[in-house]
Design a protein around this motif. Structure first.
Motif, PDB file in Angstrom:
ATOM      1  N   LEU A 137     -25.980   5.301  13.049  1.00 33.91           N
ATOM      2  CA  LEU A 137     -25.549   4.740  11.761  1.00 33.91           C
ATOM      3  C   LEU A 137     -26.190   5.495  10.600  1.00 33.91           C
ATOM      4  O   LEU A 137     -25.550   5.715   9.568  1.00 33.91           O
ATOM      5  N   GLY A 138     -27.454   5.877  10.757  1.00 30.53           N
ATOM      6  CA  GLY A 138     -28.094   6.688   9.724  1.00 30.53           C
ATOM      7  C   GLY A 138     -27.399   8.021   9.561  1.00 30.53           C
ATOM      8  O   GLY A 138     -27.154   8.491   8.430  1.00 30.53           O
ATOM      9  N   ALA A 190     -36.370  13.562  14.285  1.00 35.17           N
ATOM     10  CA  ALA A 190     -35.268  14.241  13.605  1.00 35.17           C
ATOM     11  C   ALA A 190     -34.522  13.306  12.665  1.00 35.17           C
ATOM     12  O   ALA A 190     -34.203  13.676  11.522  1.00 35.17           O
ATOM     13  N   ILE A 191     -34.246  12.083  13.119  1.00 43.01           N
ATOM     14  CA  ILE A 191     -33.487  11.162  12.263  1.00 43.01           C
ATOM     15  C   ILE A 191     -34.350  10.642  11.123  1.00 43.01           C
ATOM     16  O   ILE A 191     -33.851  10.387  10.019  1.00 43.01           O
ATOM     17  N   THR A 196     -35.112  10.336   5.495  1.00 44.19           N
ATOM     18  CA  THR A 196     -36.077  10.431   4.389  1.00 44.19           C
ATOM     19  C   THR A 196     -35.556  11.372   3.316  1.00 44.19           C
ATOM     20  O   THR A 196     -35.663  11.089   2.110  1.00 44.19           O
ATOM     21  N   ARG A 197     -35.004  12.495   3.722  1.00 43.88           N
ATOM     22  CA  ARG A 197     -34.474  13.469   2.763  1.00 43.88           C
ATOM     23  C   ARG A 197     -33.383  12.857   1.890  1.00 43.88           C
ATOM     24  O   ARG A 197     -33.274  13.162   0.700  1.00 43.88           O
ATOM     25  N   TYR A 198     -32.560  11.984   2.483  1.00 42.48           N
ATOM     26  CA  TYR A 198     -31.394  11.482   1.752  1.00 42.48           C
ATOM     27  C   TYR A 198     -31.492   9.988   1.438  1.00 42.48           C
ATOM     28  O   TYR A 198     -30.496   9.335   1.151  1.00 42.48           O
ATOM     29  N   ARG A 199     -32.711   9.487   1.496  1.00 45.11           N
ATOM     30  CA  ARG A 199     -33.024   8.124   1.041  1.00 45.11           C
ATOM     31  C   ARG A 199     -32.173   7.062   1.734  1.00 45.11           C
ATOM     32  O   ARG A 199     -31.612   6.168   1.086  1.00 45.11           O
TER      33      ARG A 199
END
Length: 346
Positions: A137-138, A190-191, A196-199
């Motif tokens: 889902l992320g 990895a996820i 984190t990069r894309y909030r």
């Protein structure tokens, strides 16, 4: 190429239905149907997980059709009994649901309760605990929102530009396959990096998508509901050491038994395709005390002990198809090769 294969397969099934083979030449004792999400159709062109969804309306139509076709709709205890006894006159169908998704109690359960049919739900216990990671889902949310995506793949940062839905679906398929090839700890790393990069709040997203223990207690109170286990964290068992895989199975069983105050006799291998578990995991399911274990490998269940109870096939319904004709062809078993006898069934 994959879409062409699906089209040819559907055409073959349509021809099977029109020639009457599904009604006249059924094979095996019955079929276990696998569903994941039941919810109203969503809008939008980028829905990479649509094949895992059916609507409440289709579930209602499918149950009505199975009754009309004179299938016995069974829970997993009765499926196991029929798998080792002499064939009966009527075929069976078992309704199973993977993942303990919130939509099961919101949209599926009202349909199932109205029809008063038994069904089985396989619970990965970390998710109602609020600590499971629905990494798929992320991944879906990141790709849906962004046109430029970067992430660490191994020791190298990879960058992707995706502008249309077709490119986004291709990227999702590529990254999903990559993540499913990794050990669980590497998947989490990895996820976590990507979200984190894309909030993206993966923890909140996972909790929102899953039933909690209160929801599950309501289902468990229904005598028509069988609760099964799908391990603790829903990992790809084939990517783990054997000791860790066995611990996932045994701990999932122990936690569920403590929560529901009953024996948990049935297991679903996470993801369940041929790449996600091995023969050794079938043996582990017996060691862990499970009566049955289901896969997502397509096929039907035969009688007289010809199907291994801890490697049961299931028919995963593709939510992009809303054809009852296809359902009848698949449930009849004529689309699958005959079951080969296995050495151990009990």
């Amino acid at each position: 190429m994959a879409s062409d294969d699906r089209w040819l397969e559907r055409l073959r099934h349509e021809l099977t239905w029109f020639t009457g083979q599904a009604a006249l030449r059924s094979r095996g004792a019955g079929a276990i149907l696998r569903f994941q999400h039941v919810r109203p159709r969503r809008r939008g062109g980028f829905q990479p997980l649509r094949e895992n969804e059916i609507t409440p309306q289709f579930l209602d139509r499918a149950i009505r059709a199975l009754k009309r076709w004179r299938y016995d709709i069974l829970g997993m205890d009765e499926v196991c009994r029929r798998a080792v006894t002499l064939p009966e006159k009527r075929r069976f169908a078992a309704l199973t649901f993977d993942g303990a998704s919130k939509d099961l109690i919101t949209f599926a359960y009202p349909v199932l309760a109205r029809h008063a049919v038994p069904f089985t739900i396989y619970v990965p216990t970390a998710f109602p605990d609020g600590v499971g990671e629905a990494w798929w889902l992320g991944l879906e949310q990141v790709i849906a929102r962004e046109s430029r995506i970067s992430l660490m793949m191994g020791e190298k940062e990879q960058r992707f530009t995706v502008t249309g839905n077709a490119e986004k679906r291709a990227l999702f398929s590529f990254l999903e396959s990559w993540l499913r090839s990794l050990p669980p700890a590497d998947v989490s790393a990895a996820i976590a990096d990507l979200c984190t990069r894309y909030r993206i709040d993966l923890a909140a997203l996972s909790r929102e998508a899953s039933m909690d223990w209160e929801d599950l207690a309501k289902l468990a109170a229904d005598p028509l509901v069988t609760i099964g286990s799908a391990t603790v964290n829903y990992p790809v068992l084939a990517n783990m050491k054997d000791s860790a895989a066995l611990r996932e199975m045994t701990m999932g069983k122990v936690v569920a038994e403590a929560a529901f105050h009953r024996e948990i006799r049935h297991l679903a291998f996470p993801f369940g395709d041929r790449a996600s578990f091995r023969r050794s995991h079938v043996v582990m399911a017996e060691e862990a005390g499970f009566t049955s274990a289901v896969s997502a490998i397509p096929g039907i269940v035969d009688a007289e002990g010809r199907t291994n109870l801890r490697a049961l096939p299931r028919i995963s319904w593709d939510g992009r198809v809303r054809s009852l004709r296809m359902l009848r062809v698949l449930a009849s078993g004529v689309a699958f090769a005959p079951v080969k006898p296995t050495g151990r069934t009990t």
